[in-house]
Design an enzyme around this catalytic site. Structure first.
Site, PDB file in Angstrom:
ATOM      1  N   SER A 187      -0.478  -1.339 -38.454  1.00  0.00           N
ATOM      2  CA  SER A 187      -1.872  -1.752 -38.313  1.00  0.00           C
ATOM      3  C   SER A 187      -2.368  -1.439 -36.909  1.00  0.00           C
ATOM      4  O   SER A 187      -1.927  -2.035 -35.922  1.00  0.00           O
ATOM      5  CB  SER A 187      -2.000  -3.255 -38.593  1.00  0.00           C
ATOM      6  OG  SER A 187      -3.238  -3.703 -38.092  1.00  0.00           O
ATOM      7  N   HIS A 204      -2.669   1.925 -41.021  1.00  0.00           N
ATOM      8  CA  HIS A 204      -3.516   0.865 -41.586  1.00  0.00           C
ATOM      9  C   HIS A 204      -4.687   0.587 -40.632  1.00  0.00           C
ATOM     10  O   HIS A 204      -4.485   0.311 -39.451  1.00  0.00           O
ATOM     11  CB  HIS A 204      -2.646  -0.378 -41.771  1.00  0.00           C
ATOM     12  CG  HIS A 204      -3.286  -1.516 -42.470  1.00  0.00           C
ATOM     13  ND1 HIS A 204      -3.322  -1.634 -43.845  1.00  0.00           N
ATOM     14  CD2 HIS A 204      -3.901  -2.624 -41.995  1.00  0.00           C
ATOM     15  CE1 HIS A 204      -3.911  -2.765 -44.184  1.00  0.00           C
ATOM     16  NE2 HIS A 204      -4.296  -3.387 -43.079  1.00  0.00           N
ATOM     17  N   ASP A 251      -7.936  -1.751 -39.952  1.00  0.00           N
ATOM     18  CA  ASP A 251      -8.558  -3.032 -40.295  1.00  0.00           C
ATOM     19  C   ASP A 251     -10.023  -3.041 -39.900  1.00  0.00           C
ATOM     20  O   ASP A 251     -10.360  -3.017 -38.720  1.00  0.00           O
ATOM     21  CB  ASP A 251      -7.825  -4.163 -39.569  1.00  0.00           C
ATOM     22  CG  ASP A 251      -6.461  -4.413 -40.179  1.00  0.00           C
ATOM     23  OD1 ASP A 251      -6.405  -4.675 -41.389  1.00  0.00           O
ATOM     24  OD2 ASP A 251      -5.454  -4.335 -39.447  1.00  0.00           O
ATOM     25  N   MET A 257     -13.504  -5.097 -39.939  1.00  0.00           N
ATOM     26  CA  MET A 257     -14.001  -6.486 -40.053  1.00  0.00           C
ATOM     27  C   MET A 257     -15.480  -6.533 -39.697  1.00  0.00           C
ATOM     28  O   MET A 257     -15.924  -5.831 -38.789  1.00  0.00           O
ATOM     29  CB  MET A 257     -13.236  -7.381 -39.088  1.00  0.00           C
ATOM     30  CG  MET A 257     -11.738  -7.355 -39.287  1.00  0.00           C
ATOM     31  SD  MET A 257     -10.948  -8.434 -38.079  1.00  0.00           S
ATOM     32  CE  MET A 257      -9.225  -8.040 -38.405  1.00  0.00           C
ATOM     33  N   HIS A 288      -8.460  -0.988 -44.732  1.00  0.00           N
ATOM     34  CA  HIS A 288      -8.526  -2.358 -45.246  1.00  0.00           C
ATOM     35  C   HIS A 288      -9.893  -2.928 -44.882  1.00  0.00           C
ATOM     36  O   HIS A 288     -10.130  -3.318 -43.735  1.00  0.00           O
ATOM     37  CB  HIS A 288      -7.371  -3.165 -44.617  1.00  0.00           C
ATOM     38  CG  HIS A 288      -7.363  -4.612 -44.994  1.00  0.00           C
ATOM     39  ND1 HIS A 288      -6.570  -5.545 -44.342  1.00  0.00           N
ATOM     40  CD2 HIS A 288      -8.023  -5.305 -45.951  1.00  0.00           C
ATOM     41  CE1 HIS A 288      -6.752  -6.736 -44.881  1.00  0.00           C
ATOM     42  NE2 HIS A 288      -7.630  -6.620 -45.858  1.00  0.00           N
ATOM     43  N   MET A 315     -12.368  -5.620 -44.630  1.00  0.00           N
ATOM     44  CA  MET A 315     -12.587  -7.075 -44.645  1.00  0.00           C
ATOM     45  C   MET A 315     -14.070  -7.282 -44.397  1.00  0.00           C
ATOM     46  O   MET A 315     -14.491  -7.774 -43.354  1.00  0.00           O
ATOM     47  CB  MET A 315     -11.728  -7.738 -43.565  1.00  0.00           C
ATOM     48  CG  MET A 315     -10.266  -7.787 -43.956  1.00  0.00           C
ATOM     49  SD  MET A 315      -9.192  -8.141 -42.554  1.00  0.00           S
ATOM     50  CE  MET A 315      -8.939  -6.491 -41.951  1.00  0.00           C
ATOM     51  N   MET A 341      -2.447 -10.376 -48.877  1.00  0.00           N
ATOM     52  CA  MET A 341      -2.525 -10.872 -47.500  1.00  0.00           C
ATOM     53  C   MET A 341      -1.517 -11.996 -47.313  1.00  0.00           C
ATOM     54  O   MET A 341      -1.486 -12.958 -48.087  1.00  0.00           O
ATOM     55  CB  MET A 341      -3.926 -11.405 -47.192  1.00  0.00           C
ATOM     56  CG  MET A 341      -5.009 -10.343 -47.057  1.00  0.00           C
ATOM     57  SD  MET A 341      -4.657  -9.050 -45.871  1.00  0.00           S
ATOM     58  CE  MET A 341      -4.532 -10.000 -44.344  1.00  0.00           C
ATOM     59  N   GLY A 349      -8.383 -11.601 -40.494  1.00  0.00           N
ATOM     60  CA  GLY A 349      -9.277 -11.760 -39.341  1.00  0.00           C
ATOM     61  C   GLY A 349      -8.619 -11.458 -38.003  1.00  0.00           C
ATOM     62  O   GLY A 349      -9.277 -10.997 -37.090  1.00  0.00           O
ATOM     63  N   PHE A 350      -7.322 -11.716 -37.907  1.00  0.00           N
ATOM     64  CA  PHE A 350      -6.663 -11.554 -36.615  1.00  0.00           C
ATOM     65  C   PHE A 350      -5.240 -11.034 -36.791  1.00  0.00           C
ATOM     66  O   PHE A 350      -4.541 -11.433 -37.731  1.00  0.00           O
ATOM     67  CB  PHE A 350      -6.611 -12.900 -35.869  1.00  0.00           C
ATOM     68  CG  PHE A 350      -7.981 -13.453 -35.604  1.00  0.00           C
ATOM     69  CD1 PHE A 350      -8.680 -13.084 -34.453  1.00  0.00           C
ATOM     70  CD2 PHE A 350      -8.592 -14.305 -36.512  1.00  0.00           C
ATOM     71  CE1 PHE A 350      -9.967 -13.566 -34.225  1.00  0.00           C
ATOM     72  CE2 PHE A 350      -9.875 -14.788 -36.289  1.00  0.00           C
ATOM     73  CZ  PHE A 350     -10.565 -14.421 -35.137  1.00  0.00           C
ATOM     74  N   GLY A 351      -4.827 -10.177 -35.858  1.00  0.00           N
ATOM     75  CA  GLY A 351      -3.431  -9.761 -35.809  1.00  0.00           C
ATOM     76  C   GLY A 351      -2.605 -10.837 -35.104  1.00  0.00           C
ATOM     77  O   GLY A 351      -3.151 -11.784 -34.535  1.00  0.00           O
ATOM     78  N   GLY A 352      -1.305 -10.701 -35.185  1.00  0.00           N
ATOM     79  CA  GLY A 352      -0.415 -11.564 -34.415  1.00  0.00           C
ATOM     80  C   GLY A 352      -0.220 -12.978 -34.944  1.00  0.00           C
ATOM     81  O   GLY A 352       0.282 -13.845 -34.229  1.00  0.00           O
ATOM     82  N   ASP A 375       0.494  -7.637 -45.986  1.00  0.00           N
ATOM     83  CA  ASP A 375      -0.184  -7.480 -44.693  1.00  0.00           C
ATOM     84  C   ASP A 375      -0.301  -8.820 -43.985  1.00  0.00           C
ATOM     85  O   ASP A 375      -0.992  -9.719 -44.457  1.00  0.00           O
ATOM     86  CB  ASP A 375      -1.583  -6.892 -44.954  1.00  0.00           C
ATOM     87  CG  ASP A 375      -2.385  -6.657 -43.688  1.00  0.00           C
ATOM     88  OD1 ASP A 375      -1.823  -6.777 -42.580  1.00  0.00           O
ATOM     89  OD2 ASP A 375      -3.583  -6.358 -43.817  1.00  0.00           O
ATOM     90  N   GLY A 376       0.362  -8.906 -42.837  1.00  0.00           N
ATOM     91  CA  GLY A 376       0.185 -10.061 -41.965  1.00  0.00           C
ATOM     92  C   GLY A 376       1.477 -10.765 -41.611  1.00  0.00           C
ATOM     93  O   GLY A 376       2.180 -11.264 -42.479  1.00  0.00           O
ATOM     94  N   GLY A 377       1.794 -10.741 -40.329  1.00  0.00           N
ATOM     95  CA  GLY A 377       2.944 -11.512 -39.843  1.00  0.00           C
ATOM     96  C   GLY A 377       4.304 -10.955 -40.213  1.00  0.00           C
ATOM     97  O   GLY A 377       5.304 -11.669 -40.103  1.00  0.00           O
ATOM     98  N   GLY A 431       1.492  -4.932 -37.504  1.00  0.00           N
ATOM     99  CA  GLY A 431       0.648  -4.604 -36.360  1.00  0.00           C
ATOM    100  C   GLY A 431       1.344  -4.905 -35.060  1.00  0.00           C
ATOM    101  O   GLY A 431       1.877  -4.014 -34.399  1.00  0.00           O
ATOM    102  N   SER A 432       1.364  -6.190 -34.715  1.00  0.00           N
ATOM    103  CA  SER A 432       1.948  -6.552 -33.423  1.00  0.00           C
ATOM    104  C   SER A 432       3.421  -6.164 -33.333  1.00  0.00           C
ATOM    105  O   SER A 432       3.891  -5.760 -32.269  1.00  0.00           O
ATOM    106  CB  SER A 432       1.742  -8.047 -33.145  1.00  0.00           C
ATOM    107  OG  SER A 432       1.970  -8.811 -34.291  1.00  0.00           O
TER     108      SER A 432
HETATM  109  C1  DX5 Z   1      -5.374  -9.188 -40.390  1.00  0.00           C
HETATM  110  C2  DX5 Z   1      -5.121  -7.728 -40.626  1.00  0.00           C
HETATM  111  C3  DX5 Z   1      -3.713  -7.295 -40.451  1.00  0.00           C
HETATM  112  C4  DX5 Z   1      -3.112  -7.577 -39.105  1.00  0.00           C
HETATM  113  C5  DX5 Z   1      -1.645  -7.309 -39.118  1.00  0.00           C
HETATM  114  O1  DX5 Z   1      -6.669  -9.495 -40.748  1.00  0.00           O
HETATM  115  O2  DX5 Z   1      -5.505  -7.378 -41.929  1.00  0.00           O
HETATM  116  O3  DX5 Z   1      -3.572  -5.928 -40.800  1.00  0.00           O
HETATM  117  O4  DX5 Z   1      -3.718  -6.822 -38.093  1.00  0.00           O
HETATM  118  O5  DX5 Z   1      -1.140  -7.604 -37.847  1.00  0.00           O
HETATM  119  P1  DX5 Z   1       0.211  -8.423 -37.643  1.00  0.00           P
HETATM  120  O6  DX5 Z   1       1.304  -7.569 -38.207  1.00  0.00           O
HETATM  121  O7  DX5 Z   1       0.283  -8.580 -36.158  1.00  0.00           O
HETATM  122  O8  DX5 Z   1       0.070  -9.723 -38.379  1.00  0.00           O
HETATM  123 ZN    ZN Z   2      -4.999  -5.331 -42.687  1.00  0.00          ZN
END
Ligand code: DX5
Ligand code: ZN
Length: 216
Positions: free
Chosen positions: A7, A32, A34, A36, A65, A67, A136, A141-144, A174-176, A196-197
């Site tokens: 991501s 990927h 994102d 928003m 993706h 959002m 999801m 909304g947010f990475g990390g 997707d996520g975490g 992502g992170s």
């Molecule tokens: C959240 C995004 C994800 C996110 C993934 O809204 O859709 O793609 O950036 O990042 P990590 O892997 O850090 O959760």
């Molecule tokens: Zn995403």
């Protein structure tokens, strides 16, 4: 059989082109993106011009993706910008079926996405015609953020439905996702892994290699 989809939300945007080259050099299949809108999710990120710029410098599959609220308003623009996969949220529209058809008519792959609290049952009517289902594992909304363990039940349920019905969609999470929960994520049945992170914090190439060694 597993695919990594890093991501870009967590990458250093001043070095976006270099980061994409690192993905290519390491044979990463998807990137990927994102998108928003500050309405469907409480954050604003990147959009059409960034997809256009990336398309000019890479052949990597752009896994977009969306959002955004009422994604039907922007399918044509993302297709024209160069997205290969267009994922939209079922919660954001009342026109899922038409959106899937439109994405296909533009020659792109269609993905339907559910938030953590949305039941997989909601997307049952679309599973025979989507190319991808994105589950999801954090609130979008947010990475990390940390992976919500209950969302793995959604992955398991969809993997089971896919198997029983012989559906062709790829199952994406997707996520975490991190190295330390990757095994559990694989066991649940995820095939495309967004991270992502865990990819872009630190040494991107080394992080990718660590993921790949566990995704064989
Ligand atoms: C959240 C995004 C994800 C996110 C993934 O809204 O859709 O793609 O950036 O990042 P990590 O892997 O850090 O959760
Ligand atoms: Zn995403």
């Amino acid at each position: 059989m597993y695919k990594l989809s890093p991501s870009l939300l967590s990458c250093d945007f001043t070095r976006l082109g270099e980061e994409i080259k690192i993905l290519e050099q390491n044979n990463v299949p998807y990137a990927h993106i994102d998108v928003m809108d500050g309405i469907f999710v409480p954050n604003i990120s990147i959009g059409i011009p960034v997809v256009e710029c990336l398309r000019k410098i890479t052949d990597i599959v752009l896994d977009t993706h969306l959002m955004i609220d009422r994604p039907e308003r922007y399918i044509k623009q993302f297709a024209a910008a160069g997205s290969d996969i267009i994922n939209f949220h079922v919660e954001a529209t009342e026109r899922s079926s038409e959106i899937i058809d439109e994405i296909h008519s533009l020659g792109k792959l269609a993905g339907i996405t559910i938030k953590p609290k949305t039941s997989p049952e909601v997307i049952l009517p679309y599973l025979d015609k989507v190319d991808l289902v994105l589950v999801m594992s954090v609130e979008p909304g947010f990475g990390g953020q940390g992976l919500i363990p209950e969302t793995l039940d959604n992955v398991r349920r969809l993997a089971d439905i896919k198997k029983k019905n012989g559906y062709k969609f790829e199952l994406e999470i997707d996520g975490g996702v991190k190295l330390d929960n990757l095994e559990e994520v694989k066991q649940a049945g995820a095939e495309v892994i967004v991270a992502g992170s865990a990819v872009f914090k630190g040494d991107t190439a080394a992080n990718i290699k660590a993921f790949q060694s566990m995704l064989r």
